[in-house]
Motif scaffolding. Structure first.
Motif, PDB file in Angstrom:
ATOM      1  N   LEU A   1     -10.404  13.395   5.829  1.00 27.31           N
ATOM      2  CA  LEU A   1     -10.011  12.440   6.866  1.00 27.31           C
ATOM      3  C   LEU A   1     -11.260  11.912   7.569  1.00 27.31           C
ATOM      4  O   LEU A   1     -12.152  12.685   7.917  1.00 27.31           O
ATOM      5  N   PHE A   2     -11.284  10.603   7.753  1.00 20.53           N
ATOM      6  CA  PHE A   2     -12.304   9.969   8.596  1.00 20.53           C
ATOM      7  C   PHE A   2     -11.621   9.652   9.920  1.00 20.53           C
ATOM      8  O   PHE A   2     -10.430   9.341   9.943  1.00 20.53           O
ATOM      9  N   SER A   3     -12.354   9.727  11.025  1.00 14.55           N
ATOM     10  CA  SER A   3     -11.717   9.367  12.298  1.00 14.55           C
ATOM     11  C   SER A   3     -12.724   8.786  13.274  1.00 14.55           C
ATOM     12  O   SER A   3     -13.937   8.988  13.138  1.00 14.55           O
ATOM     13  N   TYR A   4     -12.207   8.023  14.229  1.00 15.33           N
ATOM     14  CA  TYR A   4     -13.057   7.514  15.313  1.00 15.33           C
ATOM     15  C   TYR A   4     -12.280   7.507  16.622  1.00 15.33           C
ATOM     16  O   TYR A   4     -11.054   7.392  16.633  1.00 15.33           O
ATOM     17  N   SER A   5     -13.031   7.676  17.707  1.00 17.29           N
ATOM     18  CA  SER A   5     -12.426   7.720  19.040  1.00 17.29           C
ATOM     19  C   SER A   5     -13.471   7.321  20.075  1.00 17.29           C
ATOM     20  O   SER A   5     -14.649   7.146  19.751  1.00 17.29           O
ATOM     21  N   ASP A   6     -13.031   7.252  21.326  1.00 16.04           N
ATOM     22  CA  ASP A   6     -13.960   6.932  22.425  1.00 16.04           C
ATOM     23  C   ASP A   6     -14.550   8.206  23.052  1.00 16.04           C
ATOM     24  O   ASP A   6     -14.986   8.190  24.201  1.00 16.04           O
ATOM     25  N   ARG A   7     -14.600   9.270  22.281  1.00 22.75           N
ATOM     26  CA  ARG A   7     -15.101  10.547  22.806  1.00 22.75           C
ATOM     27  C   ARG A   7     -16.483  10.462  23.456  1.00 22.75           C
ATOM     28  O   ARG A   7     -16.703  11.091  24.501  1.00 22.75           O
ATOM     29  N   PRO A   8     -17.454   9.687  22.900  1.00 23.34           N
ATOM     30  CA  PRO A   8     -18.770   9.622  23.569  1.00 23.34           C
ATOM     31  C   PRO A   8     -18.666   9.131  25.015  1.00 23.34           C
ATOM     32  O   PRO A   8     -19.419   9.576  25.886  1.00 23.34           O
ATOM     33  N   VAL A   9     -17.737   8.228  25.263  1.00 25.95           N
ATOM     34  CA  VAL A   9     -17.574   7.684  26.618  1.00 25.95           C
ATOM     35  C   VAL A   9     -17.004   8.768  27.534  1.00 25.95           C
ATOM     36  O   VAL A   9     -17.508   9.007  28.638  1.00 25.95           O
ATOM     37  N   HIS A  10     -15.973   9.445  27.059  1.00 29.84           N
ATOM     38  CA  HIS A  10     -15.397  10.552  27.844  1.00 29.84           C
ATOM     39  C   HIS A  10     -16.468  11.575  28.191  1.00 29.84           C
ATOM     40  O   HIS A  10     -16.566  12.034  29.329  1.00 29.84           O
ATOM     41  N   GLU A  11     -17.260  11.932  27.176  1.00 31.44           N
ATOM     42  CA  GLU A  11     -18.264  12.984  27.396  1.00 31.44           C
ATOM     43  C   GLU A  11     -19.302  12.545  28.420  1.00 31.44           C
ATOM     44  O   GLU A  11     -19.675  13.312  29.307  1.00 31.44           O
ATOM     45  N   LYS A  12     -19.760  11.303  28.279  1.00 33.77           N
ATOM     46  CA  LYS A  12     -20.807  10.852  29.202  1.00 33.77           C
ATOM     47  C   LYS A  12     -20.300  10.726  30.632  1.00 33.77           C
ATOM     48  O   LYS A  12     -21.070  10.846  31.584  1.00 33.77           O
ATOM     49  N   LEU A  13     -19.014  10.486  30.767  1.00 31.67           N
ATOM     50  CA  LEU A  13     -18.445  10.338  32.110  1.00 31.67           C
ATOM     51  C   LEU A  13     -17.894  11.669  32.642  1.00 31.67           C
ATOM     52  O   LEU A  13     -17.308  11.713  33.717  1.00 31.67           O
ATOM     53  N   GLY A  14     -18.068  12.715  31.886  1.00 34.05           N
ATOM     54  CA  GLY A  14     -17.581  14.034  32.329  1.00 34.05           C
ATOM     55  C   GLY A  14     -16.068  14.135  32.299  1.00 34.05           C
ATOM     56  O   GLY A  14     -15.475  14.912  33.064  1.00 34.05           O
ATOM     57  N   LEU A  15     -15.426  13.384  31.425  1.00 39.19           N
ATOM     58  CA  LEU A  15     -13.967  13.343  31.396  1.00 39.19           C
ATOM     59  C   LEU A  15     -13.346  14.032  30.174  1.00 39.19           C
ATOM     60  O   LEU A  15     -12.132  14.195  30.115  1.00 39.19           O
ATOM     61  N   TRP A  16     -14.190  14.386  29.212  1.00 38.00           N
ATOM     62  CA  TRP A  16     -13.614  14.882  27.967  1.00 38.00           C
ATOM     63  C   TRP A  16     -13.057  16.291  28.126  1.00 38.00           C
ATOM     64  O   TRP A  16     -13.696  17.170  28.690  1.00 38.00           O
ATOM     65  N   ARG A  17     -11.840  16.477  27.649  1.00 36.23           N
ATOM     66  CA  ARG A  17     -11.218  17.807  27.640  1.00 36.23           C
ATOM     67  C   ARG A  17     -10.532  18.025  26.320  1.00 36.23           C
ATOM     68  O   ARG A  17      -9.997  17.089  25.721  1.00 36.23           O
ATOM     69  N   GLU A  18     -10.480  19.286  25.910  1.00 35.69           N
ATOM     70  CA  GLU A  18      -9.714  19.640  24.723  1.00 35.69           C
ATOM     71  C   GLU A  18      -8.925  20.905  25.019  1.00 35.69           C
ATOM     72  O   GLU A  18      -9.276  21.660  25.950  1.00 35.69           O
ATOM     73  N   ALA A  19      -7.874  21.123  24.265  1.00 35.49           N
ATOM     74  CA  ALA A  19      -7.149  22.389  24.356  1.00 35.49           C
ATOM     75  C   ALA A  19      -6.816  22.820  22.942  1.00 35.49           C
ATOM     76  O   ALA A  19      -6.272  22.054  22.148  1.00 35.49           O
ATOM     77  N   ARG A  20      -7.205  24.027  22.642  1.00 42.71           N
ATOM     78  CA  ARG A  20      -6.974  24.563  21.289  1.00 42.71           C
ATOM     79  C   ARG A  20      -5.787  25.509  21.324  1.00 42.71           C
ATOM     80  O   ARG A  20      -5.537  26.150  22.327  1.00 42.71           O
ATOM     81  N   GLY A  21      -5.078  25.590  20.212  1.00 40.96           N
ATOM     82  CA  GLY A  21      -3.895  26.439  20.165  1.00 40.96           C
ATOM     83  C   GLY A  21      -2.826  25.841  21.064  1.00 40.96           C
ATOM     84  O   GLY A  21      -2.784  24.634  21.252  1.00 40.96           O
ATOM     85  N   ASN A  22      -1.986  26.676  21.632  1.00 35.86           N
ATOM     86  CA  ASN A  22      -0.901  26.104  22.436  1.00 35.86           C
ATOM     87  C   ASN A  22      -1.206  26.057  23.918  1.00 35.86           C
ATOM     88  O   ASN A  22      -0.324  25.986  24.753  1.00 35.86           O
ATOM     89  N   ALA A  23      -2.513  26.114  24.251  1.00 38.89           N
ATOM     90  CA  ALA A  23      -2.939  26.095  25.651  1.00 38.89           C
ATOM     91  C   ALA A  23      -2.531  24.785  26.327  1.00 38.89           C
ATOM     92  O   ALA A  23      -2.509  23.755  25.697  1.00 38.89           O
TER      93      ALA A  23
END
Ligand code: GTQ
Length: 346
Positions: free
Chosen positions: A324-346
């Protein structure tokens, strides 16, 4: 009775302040500051076999030159009429037929191309042509002249990913035509990859640009890398084997506004539930499988494109070895301190 009185008084107040372009926060606050992301962006899949005939029909209706770019936009069903695949990003399928050119222009939007079909058509960036193959990830940096052409004998189709909605949101769009079909070719094909894509950099290269100087990351290389890495048999529970494309000068993402990724899921692998704030456009390059996004399940095969909205839990399952290839606006989230992830059922 007191409430009724208050409400009447309040409504009258709102009407009085309205002509002054004022509005009360307390009426809108819960829609503005939500406990978690609430997006109109919906999970959706475009099956390539269903979209391709429409693209070929467009090929009979208008030339690449007349259209400037002959593209069918993939519009998110929750965001119709806005030319968006996610809230911040754009996606379209571009067709360049044999003998055609899409004339040179430049704009402040950054573009990526992910080649789906055809072989040997080219795009030119900064005086260099790159000849494209399926699975190649190609970059057009912001404000770089670019034109596309097809000297092969088959149509070429690629997925365009641009940060159009983001640039629109910031009111920062500038664009120009070169006034010529093609920009002058000043460097040999492969020059950028030789200079920047071999674990080497020109000794005095200055790192001023936020965009990678490599503008074609050939699939052949990415695929071979994944194949070598898989032998260690170390699989991430949520991603399988997932890599990000990188700007070799800075170590950052290849483009400032869009992160790009390629991942391998071996046959039978089922990922754990995962979610992140960056709504993501995914393309199946090889193999087939399915993805559960929220409570919907989408099955996919080669060239199918699907979108995972912000904060929607996703689980992938590969029926056969899948890439799978993918793209997102993740760099923007990261630079603005907004990026979050949750792994598993958290
Ligand atoms: O190839 O330059 O899908 O300018 C949308 C806008 C492609 C391009 C798109 C563009 C291009």
């Amino acid at each position: 009775m007191a409430d009724q009185h208050d409400n009447t008084e309040r409504e009258a107040f709102y009407e009085r302040i309205d002509p002054h372009n004022l509005t009360p926060l307390w009426s809108v606050m819960s829609g503005l500051i939500t406990p978690e992301p609430k997006s109109r962006c919906e999970a959706h899949l475009w099956r390539y076999d269903e979209v391709r005939p429409a693209l070929m029909e467009a090929g009979e209706l208008i030339t690449a030159k007349e259209a400037e770019r002959r593209v069918l936009i993939l519009e998110n069903p929750g965001l119709r009429g806005q030319s968006k695949i996610t809230t911040s990003l754009y996606a379209g399928l571009q067709l360049v037929k044999p003998g055609e050119v899409a004339p040179a222009h430049r704009h402040t939007q950054t573009a990526l191309r992910f080649v789906l079909e055809g072989s040997g058509a080219h795009t030119a960036v900064n005086g260099e042509r790159t000849y494209m193959e399926p699975g190649d990830f190609v970059i057009t940096p912001n404000w770089a002249w670019h034109d596309h052409g097809n000297d092969s004998d088959a149509p070429m189709v690629w997925l365009d990913g641009l940060d159009i909605p983001l640039v629109q949101f910031l009111d920062a769009s500038f664009a120009q035509g070169l006034g010529a079909d093609e920009q002058p070719v000043t460097r040999p094909a492969g020059d950028a990859l030789a200079r920047f894509g071999q674990g080497l950099l020109p000794v005095d290269h200055d790192a001023a640009s936020p965009t990678s100087p490599i503008f074609n990351y050939p699939y052949e290389r990415s695929r071979a890398a994944l194949e070598t890495m898989r032998q260690r048999d170390e699989w991430d529970a949520c991603h399988g084997l997932k890599m990000r494309y990188v700007n070799p000068v800075t170590g950052d993402y290849a483009m400032p506004t869009m992160g790009t990724f390629v991942q391998l899921l071996p046959k039978g692998f089922a990922t754990q539930s995962y979610r992140s704030t960056d709504a993501t456009v995914m393309v199946c390059v090889e193999g087939n499988g399915s993805s559960q996004i929220g409570d919907e399940t989408f099955t996919w095969g080669p060239r199918d494109i699907f979108v995972v909205p912000s904060w929607h839990p996703v689980r992938h399952e590969a029926a056969g070895d899948a890439v799978l290839f993918s793209y997102s606006d993740r760099p923007v989230h990261e630079k603005l301190g907004l990026w979050r992830e949750a792994r598993g059922n958290a």
